[in-house]
Scaffold this motif. Structure first.
Motif, PDB file in Angstrom:
ATOM      1  N   ILE A 191     -12.344  90.074  21.729  1.00 19.78           N
ATOM      2  CA  ILE A 191     -11.964  91.394  21.205  1.00 19.78           C
ATOM      3  C   ILE A 191     -11.782  91.306  19.690  1.00 19.78           C
ATOM      4  CG2 ILE A 191     -10.144  93.156  21.157  1.00 19.78           C
ATOM      5  CD1 ILE A 191      -9.658  92.553  24.129  1.00 19.78           C
ATOM      6  N   TYR A 192     -11.057  90.292  19.257  1.00 16.17           N
ATOM      7  CA  TYR A 192     -10.820  90.094  17.826  1.00 16.17           C
ATOM      8  C   TYR A 192     -12.136  89.889  17.075  1.00 16.17           C
ATOM      9  CZ  TYR A 192      -9.978  87.224  13.693  1.00 16.17           C
ATOM     10  OH  TYR A 192     -10.009  86.690  12.438  1.00 16.17           O
ATOM     11  N   ARG A 193     -12.981  88.994  17.561  1.00 12.13           N
ATOM     12  CA  ARG A 193     -14.222  88.688  16.863  1.00 12.13           C
ATOM     13  C   ARG A 193     -15.177  89.875  16.849  1.00 12.13           C
ATOM     14  NH1 ARG A 193     -16.424  83.807  19.955  1.00 12.13           N
ATOM     15  NH2 ARG A 193     -18.305  84.463  18.826  1.00 12.13           N
ATOM     16  N   ALA A 194     -15.261  90.602  17.961  1.00 16.40           N
ATOM     17  CA  ALA A 194     -16.181  91.744  18.040  1.00 16.40           C
ATOM     18  C   ALA A 194     -15.777  92.840  17.062  1.00 16.40           C
ATOM     19  CB  ALA A 194     -16.209  92.288  19.467  1.00 16.40           C
ATOM     20  N   HIS A 195     -14.504  93.165  17.023  1.00 13.55           N
ATOM     21  CA  HIS A 195     -14.076  94.235  16.128  1.00 13.55           C
ATOM     22  C   HIS A 195     -14.066  93.785  14.667  1.00 13.55           C
ATOM     23  CE1 HIS A 195     -13.239  97.597  18.801  1.00 13.55           C
ATOM     24  NE2 HIS A 195     -12.971  96.690  19.714  1.00 13.55           N
TER      25      HIS A 195
ATOM     26  N   GLU B  81     -16.813  94.401   9.489  1.00  5.50           N
ATOM     27  CA  GLU B  81     -17.535  93.804   8.369  1.00  5.50           C
ATOM     28  C   GLU B  81     -18.866  94.512   8.123  1.00  5.50           C
ATOM     29  OE1 GLU B  81     -17.507  89.678   9.546  1.00  5.50           O
ATOM     30  OE2 GLU B  81     -15.903  89.235   8.103  1.00  5.50           O
ATOM     31  N   PHE B  82     -19.452  95.079   9.177  1.00  4.93           N
ATOM     32  CA  PHE B  82     -20.726  95.788   9.029  1.00  4.93           C
ATOM     33  C   PHE B  82     -20.513  97.236   8.594  1.00  4.93           C
ATOM     34  CE2 PHE B  82     -24.544  98.030  10.531  1.00  4.93           C
ATOM     35  CZ  PHE B  82     -25.531  97.235   9.968  1.00  4.93           C
ATOM     36  N   TYR B  83     -19.531  97.933   9.202  1.00  5.54           N
ATOM     37  CA  TYR B  83     -19.337  99.361   8.939  1.00  5.54           C
ATOM     38  C   TYR B  83     -18.284  99.658   7.871  1.00  5.54           C
ATOM     39  CZ  TYR B  83     -21.843 100.129  13.382  1.00  5.54           C
ATOM     40  OH  TYR B  83     -22.776 100.148  14.380  1.00  5.54           O
ATOM     41  N   ARG B  84     -17.294  98.793   7.738  1.00  3.83           N
ATOM     42  CA  ARG B  84     -16.138  99.071   6.865  1.00  3.83           C
ATOM     43  C   ARG B  84     -15.523 100.439   7.201  1.00  3.83           C
ATOM     44  NH1 ARG B  84     -13.789  94.663   4.500  1.00  3.83           N
ATOM     45  NH2 ARG B  84     -15.419  93.087   4.637  1.00  3.83           N
ATOM     46  N   HIS B  85     -15.386 100.698   8.481  1.00  2.00           N
ATOM     47  CA  HIS B  85     -14.897 101.985   8.953  1.00  2.00           C
ATOM     48  C   HIS B  85     -13.371 102.000   9.017  1.00  2.00           C
ATOM     49  CE1 HIS B  85     -15.228  99.216  12.313  1.00  2.00           C
ATOM     50  NE2 HIS B  85     -14.409  99.972  13.020  1.00  2.00           N
ATOM     51  N   THR B  86     -12.845 103.214   9.137  1.00  2.00           N
ATOM     52  CA  THR B  86     -11.408 103.374   9.280  1.00  2.00           C
ATOM     53  C   THR B  86     -11.127 104.487  10.289  1.00  2.00           C
ATOM     54  OG1 THR B  86      -9.317 103.677   8.075  1.00  2.00           O
ATOM     55  CG2 THR B  86     -11.172 105.033   7.367  1.00  2.00           C
ATOM     56  N   PRO B  87     -10.173 104.271  11.188  1.00  2.00           N
ATOM     57  CA  PRO B  87      -9.432 103.029  11.377  1.00  2.00           C
ATOM     58  C   PRO B  87     -10.187 102.057  12.276  1.00  2.00           C
ATOM     59  CG  PRO B  87      -8.604 104.666  12.894  1.00  2.00           C
ATOM     60  CD  PRO B  87      -9.668 105.353  12.069  1.00  2.00           C
ATOM     61  N   ILE B  88      -9.737 100.798  12.311  1.00  2.00           N
ATOM     62  CA  ILE B  88     -10.180  99.850  13.328  1.00  2.00           C
ATOM     63  C   ILE B  88      -9.265 100.058  14.536  1.00  2.00           C
ATOM     64  CG2 ILE B  88     -10.578  97.440  13.937  1.00  2.00           C
ATOM     65  CD1 ILE B  88     -10.621  96.775  10.967  1.00  2.00           C
ATOM     66  N   MET B  89      -9.846 100.302  15.707  1.00  2.00           N
ATOM     67  CA  MET B  89      -9.058 100.495  16.930  1.00  2.00           C
ATOM     68  C   MET B  89      -9.526  99.487  17.964  1.00  2.00           C
ATOM     69  SD  MET B  89      -8.504 104.631  17.023  1.00  2.00           S
ATOM     70  CE  MET B  89     -10.219 105.112  16.795  1.00  2.00           C
ATOM     71  N   PRO B  90      -8.984  98.277  17.910  1.00  2.00           N
ATOM     72  CA  PRO B  90      -9.485  97.209  18.777  1.00  2.00           C
ATOM     73  C   PRO B  90      -9.258  97.524  20.246  1.00  2.00           C
ATOM     74  CG  PRO B  90      -7.451  96.546  17.705  1.00  2.00           C
ATOM     75  CD  PRO B  90      -7.874  97.830  17.066  1.00  2.00           C
TER      76      PRO B  90
ATOM     77  N   GLN C  79      -4.198  92.681  23.695  1.00  3.97           N
ATOM     78  CA  GLN C  79      -4.669  93.743  22.810  1.00  3.97           C
ATOM     79  C   GLN C  79      -3.852  93.793  21.518  1.00  3.97           C
ATOM     80  OE1 GLN C  79      -7.239  95.533  24.048  1.00  3.97           O
ATOM     81  NE2 GLN C  79      -7.158  97.630  23.327  1.00  3.97           N
ATOM     82  N   ILE C  80      -2.542  93.678  21.657  1.00  4.60           N
ATOM     83  CA  ILE C  80      -1.678  93.726  20.479  1.00  4.60           C
ATOM     84  C   ILE C  80      -1.930  92.513  19.590  1.00  4.60           C
ATOM     85  CG2 ILE C  80       0.726  93.643  19.699  1.00  4.60           C
ATOM     86  CD1 ILE C  80       1.466  95.241  22.218  1.00  4.60           C
ATOM     87  N   GLU C  81      -2.116  91.351  20.197  1.00  7.52           N
ATOM     88  CA  GLU C  81      -2.357  90.149  19.402  1.00  7.52           C
ATOM     89  C   GLU C  81      -3.690  90.241  18.649  1.00  7.52           C
ATOM     90  OE1 GLU C  81      -2.120  86.288  17.730  1.00  7.52           O
ATOM     91  OE2 GLU C  81      -0.687  87.811  18.323  1.00  7.52           O
ATOM     92  N   ALA C  82      -4.718  90.793  19.284  1.00  5.51           N
ATOM     93  CA  ALA C  82      -6.005  90.965  18.596  1.00  5.51           C
ATOM     94  C   ALA C  82      -5.834  91.880  17.380  1.00  5.51           C
ATOM     95  CB  ALA C  82      -7.041  91.539  19.555  1.00  5.51           C
ATOM     96  N   ALA C  83      -5.048  92.947  17.547  1.00 10.30           N
ATOM     97  CA  ALA C  83      -4.805  93.854  16.427  1.00 10.30           C
ATOM     98  C   ALA C  83      -4.034  93.158  15.308  1.00 10.30           C
ATOM     99  CB  ALA C  83      -4.041  95.078  16.922  1.00 10.30           C
ATOM    100  N   ARG C  84      -3.049  92.353  15.683  1.00  7.50           N
ATOM    101  CA  ARG C  84      -2.265  91.626  14.672  1.00  7.50           C
ATOM    102  C   ARG C  84      -3.154  90.697  13.863  1.00  7.50           C
ATOM    103  NH1 ARG C  84      -0.547  87.133  13.302  1.00  7.50           N
ATOM    104  NH2 ARG C  84      -1.561  86.094  15.075  1.00  7.50           N
TER     105      ARG C  84
ATOM    106  N   GLU D 182      -4.103  90.723   9.823  1.00  9.02           N
ATOM    107  CA  GLU D 182      -3.915  89.534   8.992  1.00  9.02           C
ATOM    108  C   GLU D 182      -5.193  89.208   8.221  1.00  9.02           C
ATOM    109  OE1 GLU D 182      -3.594  85.452  10.861  1.00  9.02           O
ATOM    110  OE2 GLU D 182      -1.523  85.737  10.222  1.00  9.02           O
ATOM    111  N   ARG D 183      -6.342  89.381   8.879  1.00 12.79           N
ATOM    112  CA  ARG D 183      -7.625  89.051   8.252  1.00 12.79           C
ATOM    113  C   ARG D 183      -8.069  90.129   7.272  1.00 12.79           C
ATOM    114  NH1 ARG D 183     -13.109  87.307  11.534  1.00 12.79           N
ATOM    115  NH2 ARG D 183     -14.597  87.512   9.809  1.00 12.79           N
ATOM    116  N   PHE D 184      -7.776  91.404   7.620  1.00  9.92           N
ATOM    117  CA  PHE D 184      -8.230  92.526   6.792  1.00  9.92           C
ATOM    118  C   PHE D 184      -7.010  93.338   6.352  1.00  9.92           C
ATOM    119  CE2 PHE D 184     -11.670  91.895  10.031  1.00  9.92           C
ATOM    120  CZ  PHE D 184     -12.637  91.355   9.183  1.00  9.92           C
ATOM    121  N   PRO D 185      -6.242  92.856   5.411  1.00  7.42           N
ATOM    122  CA  PRO D 185      -5.008  93.553   5.033  1.00  7.42           C
ATOM    123  C   PRO D 185      -5.245  94.938   4.436  1.00  7.42           C
ATOM    124  CG  PRO D 185      -5.500  91.751   3.501  1.00  7.42           C
ATOM    125  CD  PRO D 185      -6.429  91.598   4.649  1.00  7.42           C
TER     126      PRO D 185
END
Length: 324
Positions: free
Chosen positions: A30-34, A39-48, A103-108, A112-115
């Motif tokens: 989940i983390y890697r896919a989102h 990284e490709f779209y730079r969209h907002t928001p990210i909703m993992p 799910q929450i950990e993937a979002a966290r 952390e990676r994309f502040p």
């Protein structure tokens, strides 16, 4: 510049070449896919998330079945026979139940990676949870014949979702709220106000207090008839779905510049249309927006097979014609 906000859920799995089922069951995936999608779209928001409406029902005991191919995982059997049974459920525990901790950990980790990114964990509304636990047919029948019981069941589900939101906040990320199961024609506008709205107002108010701001009220389908009711929740963000009369929807929020409105494009065109069709659809949505402030352009949930270059083209085209 007009912001474009594509809805990336199961489509994120395509960036890893894995099925939505595989990604949905593994927090690392989940983390890697989102992360790859962002990284490709730079969209907002990210909703993992992948199968976002399954999360809470699974935490309450529903079994999510593996689909064939690249289909979205679904719930085949509903574990609770009636809405009255929902009143017996203890509130879910976001630290232990189902895939919620994953799910929450993937979002966290994404935060952390994309502040710089806006990370929002999807949280479902009570009618959407109930429809997966009881089944749509049963729930809709009881909404017509036992409205008070169904309304009480909706209120009963609020506490677990507030706990979920508090865990999201504690992880340093934000909430996106989804309740598409309650849209017309599933519930008539009158039934929506009588059965759904009391719980919707309660849950959105309490989650807003947890996160410190009004939360989005994302309801798909034919929502133009219930715009006034959705505004009564105190939300700061609504979606004008492609499936509704978008002109009528926008007329109802014409003076509410405090509310951010996302106008959705035709998903079929974004997923598999030509660049010319994408340009035409983008101009249609921009014409609906007119000179209204606080508006963005969006999509429905992108299918797995969506062509990524189409989404990127939409983002770049809208950026180009609305000003860098």
């Amino acid at each position: 510049m007009m912001e474009v906000s594509p809805s990336v859920y199961e489509h994120a799995a395509q960036f890893l070449g894995r099925s939505p089922w595989e990604v949905s069951r593994d927090g690392e995936l989940i983390y890697r896919a989102h992360a790859a999608a962002y990284e490709f779209y730079r969209h907002t928001p990210i909703m993992p998330g992948i199968d976002i409406y399954n999360l809470e029902p699974e935490a309450y005991g529903a079994v999510v079945s593996e689909p064939t191919g690249q289909g979205i995982p679904g719930i085949d059997r509903h574990p609770i026979p009636s809405a009255a049974g929902l009143l017996e459920l203890p509130p879910l525990d976001p630290a232990t139940d189902g895939r919620i901790p994953v799910q929450i950990e993937a979002a966290r980790r994404l935060a952390e990676r994309f502040p710089e990114a806006d990370i929002r964990v999807p949280v479902s509304g009570p009618f959407s949870i109930a429809s997966n636990l009881v089944g749509f047919n049963t729930l809709l029948l009881e909404a017509a014949t036992e409205a008070e019981t169904v309304a009480a069941a909706m209120l009963h589900l609020v506490e677990g979702q507030v706990r979920f939101a508090r865990a999201i906040k504690d992880a340093g990320v934000d909430v996106a709220f989804f309740e598409s199961a309650a849209c017309p024609p599933m519930l008539s506008p009158a039934a929506f106000r009588r059965i759904e709205l009391p719980a919707l107002k309660e849950i959105m108010c309490r989650i807003g207090e947890v996160v410190g701001h009004p939360i989005p009220c994302i309801i798909g389908g034919n929502t133009a008839p219930i715009v006034d009711a959705m505004l009564d929740t105190g939300t700061g963000y609504l979606v004008a779905p492609f499936e509704t009369d978008q002109a009528a929807f926008m007329a109802k929020v014409a003076d509410r510049h405090d509310i951010r409105i996302r106008i959705n494009t035709d998903l079929r065109i974004v997923a598999s249309g030509t660049h010319e069709q994408i340009e035409t659809e983008a101009r249609r949505v921009l014409a609906l927006a007119g000179d209204r402030p606080n508006v963005c352009l969006g999509t429905g949930a992108l299918p797995y097979e969506t062509e990524p270059d189409n989404v990127r083209y939409l983002i770049d085209y809208v950026s180009r014609i609305t000003g860098e």
